[in-house]
Design an enzyme around this catalytic site. Structure first.
Site, mmCIF file in Angstrom:
data_model
loop_
_atom_site.group_PDB
_atom_site.id
_atom_site.type_symbol
_atom_site.label_atom_id
_atom_site.label_comp_id
_atom_site.label_asym_id
_atom_site.label_seq_id
_atom_site.Cartn_x
_atom_site.Cartn_y
_atom_site.Cartn_z
ATOM 1 N N HIS A 77 -4.870 -18.393 7.244
ATOM 2 C CA HIS A 77 -6.256 -18.337 6.814
ATOM 3 C C HIS A 77 -6.390 -18.669 5.075
ATOM 4 O O HIS A 77 -5.218 -18.907 4.615
ATOM 5 C CB HIS A 77 -7.313 -17.138 7.160
ATOM 6 C CG HIS A 77 -6.538 -15.788 6.719
ATOM 7 N ND1 HIS A 77 -6.677 -15.523 5.306
ATOM 8 C CD2 HIS A 77 -6.531 -14.617 7.368
ATOM 9 C CE1 HIS A 77 -6.228 -14.421 4.935
ATOM 10 N NE2 HIS A 77 -6.104 -13.950 6.353
ATOM 11 N N HIS B 51 -3.835 -16.898 2.889
ATOM 12 C CA HIS B 51 -2.609 -17.119 2.991
ATOM 13 C C HIS B 51 -2.235 -18.666 2.298
ATOM 14 O O HIS B 51 -1.348 -18.726 1.798
ATOM 15 C CB HIS B 51 -1.949 -17.083 4.583
ATOM 16 C CG HIS B 51 -2.142 -16.156 5.305
ATOM 17 N ND1 HIS B 51 -3.132 -16.315 6.408
ATOM 18 C CD2 HIS B 51 -1.815 -14.982 5.292
ATOM 19 C CE1 HIS B 51 -3.240 -14.900 7.200
ATOM 20 N NE2 HIS B 51 -2.312 -14.088 6.430
ATOM 21 N N CYS C 87 -0.382 4.282 7.327
ATOM 22 C CA CYS C 87 -1.405 3.236 7.650
ATOM 23 C C CYS C 87 -0.614 2.033 8.224
ATOM 24 O O CYS C 87 0.198 1.641 7.675
ATOM 25 C CB CYS C 87 -2.223 2.688 6.437
ATOM 26 S SG CYS C 87 -3.196 1.367 6.840
ATOM 27 N N CYS D 124 -1.160 -1.233 6.646
ATOM 28 C CA CYS D 124 -0.512 -1.685 5.523
ATOM 29 C C CYS D 124 1.022 -1.372 5.738
ATOM 30 O O CYS D 124 1.920 -1.645 4.920
ATOM 31 C CB CYS D 124 -0.852 -0.431 4.412
ATOM 32 S SG CYS D 124 -2.543 -0.840 3.812
ATOM 33 N N CYS E 250 -7.474 5.093 4.666
ATOM 34 C CA CYS E 250 -6.511 4.019 3.907
ATOM 35 C C CYS E 250 -7.633 3.437 2.816
ATOM 36 O O CYS E 250 -8.867 2.977 3.382
ATOM 37 C CB CYS E 250 -6.135 3.099 4.841
ATOM 38 S SG CYS E 250 -5.527 1.517 4.151
ATOM 39 N N HIS F 134 -7.900 -0.364 4.068
ATOM 40 C CA HIS F 134 -8.417 -0.946 5.426
ATOM 41 C C HIS F 134 -9.649 -0.009 5.894
ATOM 42 O O HIS F 134 -10.299 -0.146 6.951
ATOM 43 C CB HIS F 134 -7.442 -0.572 6.526
ATOM 44 C CG HIS F 134 -6.234 -1.875 6.396
ATOM 45 N ND1 HIS F 134 -5.182 -1.757 5.565
ATOM 46 C CD2 HIS F 134 -6.184 -3.021 7.213
ATOM 47 C CE1 HIS F 134 -4.463 -2.749 5.872
ATOM 48 N NE2 HIS F 134 -5.179 -3.526 6.415
ATOM 49 N N LYS G 141 -15.589 -9.399 3.014
ATOM 50 C CA LYS G 141 -14.188 -9.336 3.416
ATOM 51 C C LYS G 141 -13.868 -10.116 4.540
ATOM 52 O O LYS G 141 -14.724 -10.251 5.363
ATOM 53 C CB LYS G 141 -13.916 -7.977 3.648
ATOM 54 C CG LYS G 141 -12.207 -7.573 3.774
ATOM 55 C CD LYS G 141 -12.019 -6.232 3.727
ATOM 56 C CE LYS G 141 -10.463 -6.054 3.775
ATOM 57 N NZ LYS G 141 -9.614 -5.040 3.710
#
Ligand code: MSP
Length: 512
Positions: free
Chosen positions: A20, A23, A128, A131, A145, A148, A297
């Protein structure tokens, strides 16, 4: 500036999601740097790839109801082919399931174990899965977390630990003595604050019975290695650590590009691991901000994921690439918005840049039958602007200031447009001032040539098209930056061709 070998890496991406905007952004930055330093005359190695082990990946495969290997092959394949379609110039696409990587990871584990820096012990902590790391009490927010916002899992088991704490003092000193180790400064401060507390040791294994999807520890086959210990080493595998010639050539000038989400593994775990294995620290960690979409987000469930191939189909990839590079200030967060993208394409690319190209080439066809006449005398201002850009650009790229670099190059676009208006070639033509007209057109054509050099790292395909229009060969890095940016390389008698517009205006793109 010295022409040293240059090694640039992106994070290797988890294969639990498809490529997406996030990246794509990091990889665009790395590609732009790789292209710039190659143009500058450096020997460049650019690495990207996929991270395929760990809990998260196994769970994603299970959810799809397929074998883990088949699952990772599929998603890694999507990343690889997408990156090819986007034209990235990476030297290797590494996968943590590649045989050479598995071997290098095991070699390092054995070395660090033999040295006494890995021990067996028990540990309980909050983990987590998103992560793939434990969180310290201080980092946990309301039992969740911080990244997240998900409940953390309490895990207690016997495991192997890496004596990360032994290297805390060394790392603190290294960062103090080399402030450019982590940049921008705001991110370096986060690292310093993390290091102001005792580090603790790093749990680097998972029992195979709970997590079979990982690289087996060479000294205990009942365990696999922790995903970060595995993943970070990819940066060494790709260049042939420990004995390959590329390792010796590139490692001393290695820069890692990441976003702020994975700062701690890269700024804390990784240098201490390198120190323990005796490899020497990387040169620099460069940390960019976070893309949101419409101030929210990015999440699959919200359906707001921006996919690079969709953007390519709709607007052409280089317009999207330009937007990403132009819009985000390195280190800060930004929000993507499609209307904003269209505005930028229309104003910067279609109007400022595209129109300049069409006008200058159009006038050359109209007044000089498309032939370049190399006449001096009108170069003054445009030559000065280009010279300034050619001096500033390497400094800006060295400082990872992509947006600033584009703004700098745009001074030549703006300056050329103003020069067209002020010198009014149509008047010179009417008045029969052919020499002056040829001088004006030569300055403008030469500015276009220089733009095709300066902008190549940012928009390589567009620049290749522009060079064809200017009757030029593809850019040859072997000629060298200093030569390529010299004023006056465009030869007398060359035939140009206006052809189609570089960036058509986008009228109703949003009414899909
Ligand atoms: N596999 C680990 C990295 C291991 S590196 C040894 C990982 N993978 S990831 O798929 O989650 O990729 C994270 C990285 O992708 C970020 O650090 C950043 O480079 C890029 N991005 C993913 N989403 C992003 C945004 N929304 N915004 C900007 N970049 C982000 O972590």
């Amino acid at each position: 500036m010295k022409k040293e070998p240059f090694y640039i890496t992106t994070p290797i991406y988890y294969v639990n999601a498809e490529p997406h905007i996030g990246h794509t952004y990091t990889t665009v930055l790395a590609d732009t740097l790789a292209r710039f330093w190659r143009l500058y005359g450096c020997d460049v190695y650019f690495l990207t790839g996929t991270d395929e082990h760990g809990d998260k990946i196994m769970q994603a495969a299970k959810k799809e109801g397929v074998e883990t290997q088949a699952y990772v092959d599929r998603i890694a394949g999507i990343f690889k082919s997408t990156f090819e379609e986007l034209g990235f110039s990476n030297n290797r696409f590494i996968r943590t399931t590649d045989a050479d990587h598995v071997k290098v990871v095991q070699g390092i584990l054995q070395k660090v174990y033999d040295k006494g820096d890995i021990y067996f012990g028990s540990y309980g902590g909050y983990y987590c899965v998103g992560c793939e790391r434990f969180y310290t009490e201080k980092e946990i927010v309301d039992g969740k977390c911080p990244d997240h916002q998900t409940e953390l899992q309490y895990i207690s088991e016997k495991n192997y630990f890496f004596k990360m704490s032994s290297y805390q003092d060394w790392l603190i000193k290294h960062i103090e003595q080399n402030p450019s180790f982590v940049e921008p400064e705001a991110h370096r401060n986060k690292v310093a604050s993390f290091l102001s507390e005792p580090l603790g040791d790093l749990c680097i294994s998972r029992p195979k019975e709970r997590l079979p999807w990982g690289i087996p520890l060479p000294f205990d086959s009942n365990y696999v290695t922790y995903v970060w210990f595995d993943a970070l080493i990819n940066y060494l595998t790709a260049i042939g650590y420990p004995n390959g010639p590329n390792f010796r050539k590139y490692w001393d000038n290695c820069y890692h590009l990441i976003a702020k989400d994975i700062l701690i593994p890269h700024a804390i775990y990784w240098p201490t691991m390198l120190k323990a294995m005796g490899a020497g620290p990387y040169k620099g960690l460069r940390v960019h901000g976070w893309w949101q979409v419409d101030e929210t987000k990015i999440s699959k469930s919200l359906g707001n994921v921006v996919r690079p191939l969709d953007m390519k189909a709709k607007y052409g990839f280089e317009s999207f690439r330009y937007f990403l590079l132009r819009e985000m200030s390195f280190g800060l967060d930004s929000s993507f918005n499609e209307e904003l993208l269209v505005e930028r394409i229309n104003s910067d690319l279609a109007n400022d840049f595209g129109n300049l190209v069409s006008r200058v080439l159009g006038m050359t066809e109209q007044y000089q039958d498309g032939i370049v006449h190399k006449v001096e005398g009108e170069e003054g201002r445009l030559q000065a602007i280009s010279q300034d850009i050619s001096e500033e650009l390497p400094k800006l790229m060295e400082a990872f200031r992509f947006r600033k670099a584009i703004l700098k190059i745009w001074e030549l676009v703006t300056g050329s447009n103003a020069f067209v208006e002020e010198s009014a070639p149509w008047v010179l033509n009417k008045e029969g001032k052919t020499d002056q007209l040829a001088g004006v057109l030569y300055s403008l054509l030469e500015s276009l040539r220089l733009l095709s050099v300066f902008l190549t790292p940012f928009m390589p395909e567009t620049c290749a098209k522009l060079r064809t229009k200017l009757g030029l060969q593809a850019l040859d890095n072997a000629v060298g930056y200093n030569e390529l940016v010299k004023w006056g390389r465009l030869k007398d008698g060359v035939k140009i061709e206006k052809g189609a517009a570089l960036f058509p205006r986008i009228e109703a793109a949003l009414e899909d």
